[in-house]
Write an enzyme that holds these catalytic residues in place. Sequence first.
Site, mmCIF file in Angstrom:
data_model
loop_
_atom_site.group_PDB
_atom_site.id
_atom_site.type_symbol
_atom_site.label_atom_id
_atom_site.label_comp_id
_atom_site.label_asym_id
_atom_site.label_seq_id
_atom_site.Cartn_x
_atom_site.Cartn_y
_atom_site.Cartn_z
ATOM 1 N N SER A 141 0.842 -1.201 0.000
ATOM 2 C CA SER A 141 0.000 0.000 0.000
ATOM 3 C C SER A 141 0.873 1.245 0.000
ATOM 4 O O SER A 141 2.091 1.162 -0.039
ATOM 5 C CB SER A 141 -0.906 -0.005 1.224
ATOM 6 O OG SER A 141 -0.138 0.293 2.375
ATOM 7 N N LYS A 142 0.236 2.382 0.077
ATOM 8 C CA LYS A 142 0.952 3.661 0.043
ATOM 9 C C LYS A 142 2.057 3.728 1.094
ATOM 10 O O LYS A 142 3.092 4.328 0.878
ATOM 11 C CB LYS A 142 -0.008 4.832 0.306
ATOM 12 C CG LYS A 142 -1.423 4.604 -0.140
ATOM 13 C CD LYS A 142 -1.647 4.920 -1.595
ATOM 14 C CE LYS A 142 -3.047 4.492 -2.024
ATOM 15 N NZ LYS A 142 -3.300 3.038 -1.885
ATOM 16 N N ARG A 143 1.786 3.088 2.208
ATOM 17 C CA ARG A 143 2.762 3.138 3.299
ATOM 18 C C ARG A 143 4.136 2.627 2.873
ATOM 19 O O ARG A 143 5.146 2.977 3.451
ATOM 20 C CB ARG A 143 2.279 2.295 4.484
ATOM 21 C CG ARG A 143 1.131 2.906 5.237
ATOM 22 C CD ARG A 143 0.734 2.029 6.401
ATOM 23 N NE ARG A 143 0.254 0.723 5.958
ATOM 24 C CZ ARG A 143 0.906 -0.402 6.182
ATOM 25 N NH1 ARG A 143 2.037 -0.386 6.831
ATOM 26 N NH2 ARG A 143 0.423 -1.551 5.742
#
Length: 485
Positions: free
Chosen positions: A253-255
């Site tokens: 994910s973006k993380r």
Amino acid sequence: MPSVRVRYAPSPTGAPHIGNLRTALFNWLWARHNDGKFILRVEDTDQAREVENGLELIMASLKFLGIEWDEGPDIGGAYGPYHQSERLPIYKKYADELVERGAAYRCYCTNEELAQMRAEQEARGEPTRYDRRCRWLAAEQRAQRESEGRAYVIRLAVPLEGSTTLRDFIHGDITIPNDSVDDQVLMKSDGFPTYHLAVVVDDHLMEITHVMRGDEWISSFPKHILVYNAFGWTPPQFGHVPVVLGPDKKKLSKRHGATSITQFRDEGYLVEALLNFMTLLGWAYDGQRELFTRQELIENFTLDHIHSSPAVFDRTKLDWMNGEYIRRLEIGDLATRLLPFLTRAGIEADLETTKKIAPLVQERLKRLDEIAPLVDFLFQEKISYDPKTLVGPKMNAAESLHALRAAGEILDGMSFDDAEKMEQALRAAGEQLGLKPAQFFGVLRNAVSGKTVTPPLIGVLQILGKEKTMARIGDALVKLEKLAM
RNA sequence: GUCCCUAUCGUCUAGUGGACUAGGACGUGGCCCUUUCAAGGCCAAGACACGGGUUCGAAUCCCGUUAGGGGCACCA
């Protein structure tokens, strides 16, 4: 009539991440491997989740990777339309057909009723699922609700007994008891189909032969097979590809930093490497060979080597692979790809100069965006650095001064055209002073670049040119003289 | 809670009952090469989650356990 027809069917909810794209890639590779067709279809049956330019982002990502589609929303095709939102009458027709056959039924329950039902189930510690109250409605009750003009959804009448065997070419057979399957909504009250209806109807109508989709669909797989059965259709072959995880083993994910493919492009990764690397995430040829061109990927890609367990996206290995591809590039090609990264870093280089630089940095780059800090000193009018760095390893200021003077004299007296000659002359001078090459060249390097690490010195000098080189040596000499006093 | 999926070096993986002293790659450590940094070469450390079976023989088959993950929507 192509033997293989596969599709990538994203919903336009934003830029696709690596995991989605990898699924698209597998489908595309399989299509190309078989001289089949790759179809792009937009699953936009949920108006609430729509993102304005979602489709554009998806198409741009696919195009960047060179995954071109044979049929799709923008180019049409014989099986269109390719926007599910434009196929509403089709779904209605098939949903009604199912109701007529008794394989589906109208359900008049309101959201409130459903919510209450679930709350009660939870309170009793039961699994939450539709209790099928509308399935058993008597004819009069049904007629009454109709006359009231109540909104309804259409639900699949899942068989009460027996079990369904799901054939999956990645996971093998999975058998699920039918009583664990909910009476899934097929048509929403707004006239839109749910995914479960649309995907089956479209895949059937579009004559899809293989469905490769994310692992997260495996739990609704039985519903889909049951719908195929209800229609009396033969399902395509299914394969559920595992998810792609971040280094922390959580779904990517973006993380985890860049997840959209265009971000990777901007960080200096080559499409060739990205394509190769993504394919190896969950697929292997023989466990030995890892480097494949696009063509080789197509030739060798087979379904039986797709892994069933999730893979971690490991950037360090991507970096290595990207470096491999950079080293294989033609110099002109490399220069062309490098130029935008120089420009972006505020370095005003032209293609000619970049072509001269390219061979010097080729085996030093893992990513294209690493170019700027490697060569910025070549383009600066004045370089600034700590004078202390001018003192070579295991040397004092006086020795360094001597060395630099000697180097300066030699360079001043010769042409910069012949790299061979320059190196020989400098090397000889260093030896005469009793210095190791590392020391002698080190001092020169610092004087000319202000750095202790640069691409090979002679090449650097040639690009810098005699004039700039001598000026920088002159400046450094002054600094060293101060230090030596 | 319930149903389902998954489980080989840190990571990507080979392995489909005997050729496994478990192979390759990235990364890591060491050495060599070397004008720095890279690149390259050589070497090394490093895994079958656990417990039971089945079998002459199991990383491979079966059953549990554990740990991750996914679903249980008028989302896809």
